[in-house]
Scaffold this motif. Structure first.
Motif, PDB file in Angstrom:
ATOM      1  N   ALA A  53      66.804  36.150  37.958  1.00 24.09           N
ATOM      2  CA  ALA A  53      67.091  34.755  38.277  1.00 24.09           C
ATOM      3  C   ALA A  53      65.987  33.880  37.703  1.00 24.09           C
ATOM      4  O   ALA A  53      64.800  34.253  37.698  1.00 24.09           O
ATOM      5  N   GLU A  54      66.389  32.722  37.209  1.00 23.56           N
ATOM      6  CA  GLU A  54      65.434  31.756  36.674  1.00 23.56           C
ATOM      7  C   GLU A  54      65.892  30.338  37.059  1.00 23.56           C
ATOM      8  O   GLU A  54      66.507  29.632  36.272  1.00 23.56           O
ATOM      9  N   PRO A  55      65.612  29.919  38.294  1.00 25.81           N
ATOM     10  CA  PRO A  55      65.912  28.546  38.674  1.00 25.81           C
ATOM     11  C   PRO A  55      64.896  27.589  38.054  1.00 25.81           C
ATOM     12  O   PRO A  55      63.773  27.998  37.736  1.00 25.81           O
ATOM     13  N   GLU A  56      65.288  26.342  37.884  1.00 22.43           N
ATOM     14  CA  GLU A  56      64.383  25.347  37.300  1.00 22.43           C
ATOM     15  C   GLU A  56      64.522  24.027  38.054  1.00 22.43           C
ATOM     16  O   GLU A  56      65.633  23.534  38.276  1.00 22.43           O
ATOM     17  N   TYR A  57      63.380  23.483  38.439  1.00 25.17           N
ATOM     18  CA  TYR A  57      63.341  22.190  39.123  1.00 25.17           C
ATOM     19  C   TYR A  57      62.629  21.195  38.224  1.00 25.17           C
ATOM     20  O   TYR A  57      61.507  21.451  37.753  1.00 25.17           O
ATOM     21  N   ILE A  58      63.261  20.037  37.977  1.00 23.20           N
ATOM     22  CA  ILE A  58      62.681  18.987  37.139  1.00 23.20           C
ATOM     23  C   ILE A  58      62.719  17.673  37.904  1.00 23.20           C
ATOM     24  O   ILE A  58      63.768  17.285  38.449  1.00 23.20           O
ATOM     25  N   HIS A  59      61.593  17.006  37.950  1.00 22.78           N
ATOM     26  CA  HIS A  59      61.508  15.692  38.599  1.00 22.78           C
ATOM     27  C   HIS A  59      60.814  14.722  37.646  1.00 22.78           C
ATOM     28  O   HIS A  59      59.731  15.003  37.134  1.00 22.78           O
ATOM     29  N   GLU A  60      61.461  13.596  37.409  1.00 17.60           N
ATOM     30  CA  GLU A  60      60.919  12.567  36.523  1.00 17.60           C
ATOM     31  C   GLU A  60      60.604  11.301  37.304  1.00 17.60           C
ATOM     32  O   GLU A  60      61.267  10.992  38.293  1.00 17.60           O
ATOM     33  N   TRP A  61      59.581  10.588  36.857  1.00 17.84           N
ATOM     34  CA  TRP A  61      59.247   9.296  37.446  1.00 17.84           C
ATOM     35  C   TRP A  61      58.566   8.435  36.379  1.00 17.84           C
ATOM     36  O   TRP A  61      58.426   8.858  35.233  1.00 17.84           O
ATOM     37  N   ASN A  62      58.164   7.246  36.779  1.00 22.63           N
ATOM     38  CA  ASN A  62      57.536   6.309  35.846  1.00 22.63           C
ATOM     39  C   ASN A  62      58.458   6.047  34.654  1.00 22.63           C
ATOM     40  O   ASN A  62      58.028   6.080  33.499  1.00 22.63           O
ATOM     41  N   GLU A  63      59.762   5.807  34.957  1.00 26.44           N
ATOM     42  CA  GLU A  63      60.780   5.537  33.942  1.00 26.44           C
ATOM     43  C   GLU A  63      60.876   6.647  32.897  1.00 26.44           C
ATOM     44  O   GLU A  63      61.112   6.400  31.717  1.00 26.44           O
ATOM     45  N   GLY A  64      60.690   7.871  33.359  1.00 25.63           N
ATOM     46  CA  GLY A  64      60.817   9.022  32.480  1.00 25.63           C
ATOM     47  C   GLY A  64      59.569   9.375  31.701  1.00 25.63           C
ATOM     48  O   GLY A  64      59.570  10.370  30.945  1.00 25.63           O
ATOM     49  N   SER A  65      58.495   8.626  31.858  1.00 27.80           N
ATOM     50  CA  SER A  65      57.259   8.925  31.124  1.00 27.80           C
ATOM     51  C   SER A  65      56.528  10.126  31.691  1.00 27.80           C
ATOM     52  O   SER A  65      55.728  10.763  30.989  1.00 27.80           O
TER      53      SER A  65
END
Length: 411
Positions: free
Chosen positions: A51-63
């Motif tokens: 298994a290879e789950p991935e969590y991505i969180h963006e902020w600062n308008e994607g910067s």
């Protein structure tokens, strides 16, 4: 099956986290062999789950972006194959003309189909698949400077990851057991040594080029036989130990598109592991587009591999306690074909044969994949060797004709 249950229990909490920024896959794998094993500790069939789950969180308008990608694999026979790793745990900040990544991450360099000589930042996770495509996460600080004359990537790599190898129960594996518990280092800092790398990359129309230099602990170890591993009565060797030395490697990778032609080249020169040596791999892929007035494309692949080290492993050198490599490739021709249906299921097939022009022997490889519905993917691999000489390091694998089948559920 205790390992499989433990891995599944570990992953279930992660898979139930609120959806939205989570993605990844869970896969089951069957590995079967057509011949009886060469060693009594091995099996004809292996089952595993990964298994290879991935969590991505963006902020600062994607910067700014935070990425967390754990990986877990459980095998019903090979305890060394059962492992947990962090592929990614990093923060990335992107500005107009620079980018910074800090944490654990993965970086890929390379253009050729058969090998990736220039790909040196991450350690190979060899127990996942012997093709060398899977990599361990690497602690790093990566600063990219983006200019109109190219991109300059500077890497500080604090900490080293040892290469993974199959246990005596694993298959395929080398004929002599690799003692990963007794790894040797040239640096007194051992796995805490800090490595450095620098790469410039740019494009000129349809031509992409990269120049790089790496200084630090070799990802590819040499091997040495310790006196304690030699039976004084028979001279038999019970195991070999990996030796990680400090190297300097300079490389170039090149790719050019000219009509239906795709030309590729990777070349490296390395010092620090005995005499300086150089290796290169180059060739082309020519694609026939819309074969028989259909959506199907067929690519014809030809590559040539050269390594000035040759096949350095031999009994005399091992008994003398001298470090040696285990690479079977010296002067090899790779011929292959890629079939792409360009259908809704993303059906693909790659078939190739590697011909050893100096030592003799051939290696055969078939890879195929197809999606089912929106979330399922079936992948198949078949590998075989023929006419391998006894003194070639690949002789340990000549009775390992195998089929690998993986069914993955993406979310």
């Amino acid at each position: 099956m205790k390992h499989l249950s433990a891995i599944t229990a570990l992953l279930l909490p992660a898979l139930t986290v609120q959806a939205g920024e989570w993605s990844g896959y869970v896969a089951g794998e069957f590995l079967g062999f057509t011949e009886d094993p060469q060693f009594s500790s091995q099996y004809n069939t292996y089952l595993s789950v990964a298994a290879e789950p991935e969590y991505i969180h963006e902020w600062n308008e994607g910067s700014d972006m935070f990425t967390f990608t754990p990986y877990a694999l459980g095998d019903n026979h090979d305890y060394r194959r059962t492992h947990v790793d962090i592929r990614e745990l990093s923060w990335n900040h992107a500005a107009d003309d620079w980018e910074l990544t800090a944490g654990v991450s993965k970086v890929f360099w390379g253009v050729t189909e058969s090998v990736h000589l220039v790909d040196i930042i991450n350690q190979t996770d060899l127990v996942v698949n012997e093709d060398g495509e899977d990599k361990l996460g690497q602690p790093m600080i990566n600063l990219s400077l983006i200019r109109n004359w190219g991109v300059v990537d500077m890497f500080v790599l604090p900490g080293f990851r040892e290469r993974t190898f199959a246990s005596k129960k694993g298959r395929p594996r080398f004929g002599i057991d690799i003692d990963t518990d007794d790894a040797l280092y040239e640096s007194g800092a051992k796995e805490l040594h800090t490595d450095f790398a620098l790469r410039w990359s740019h494009y000129f129309g349809a031509v992409d080029i990269g120049l790089a230099h790496f200084h630090g602990t070799a990802r590819e170890p040499r091997f040495v036989v310790l006196p304690s591993a030699i039976n004084p009565a028979t001279g038999a060797i019970s195991g070999i130990s990996p030796l990680y030395e400090i190297i300097d490697q300079t490389s170039v990778d090149f790719q050019a598109i000219y009509g239906s032609w795709l030309w590729k080249l990777e070349a490296v020169t390395r010092s620090g592991q005995g005499d300086r040596f150089y290796s290169w791999a180059g060739g082309y892929e020519y694609t026939f587009v819309g074969v028989f007035e259909s959506q199907m494309d067929i690519g014809v692949i030809t590559e040539y591999l050269y390594d000035s080290r040759g096949d350095e492993i031999n009994q005399t050198k091992a008994l003398q306690g001298q470090p040696f490599f285990t690479s079977p490739w010296q002067r090899d021709l790779v011929l292959g074909a890629r079939l792409t249906l360009n259908d809704a299921q993303s059906t693909e097939l790659l078939a190739s044969v590697t011909i050893d022009l100096e030592g003799g022997g051939q290696g055969y490889n078939i890879e195929a994949s197809r999606r089912f519905g929106d979330n399922w993917k079936l992948s198949l691999e078949a590998r075989a060797l023929s006419n391998i000489p006894d003194d070639n390091t690949a002789a340990s694998f000549r009775d390992d004709t195998r089929l690998r089948m993986e069914l993955a559920r993406y979310f």
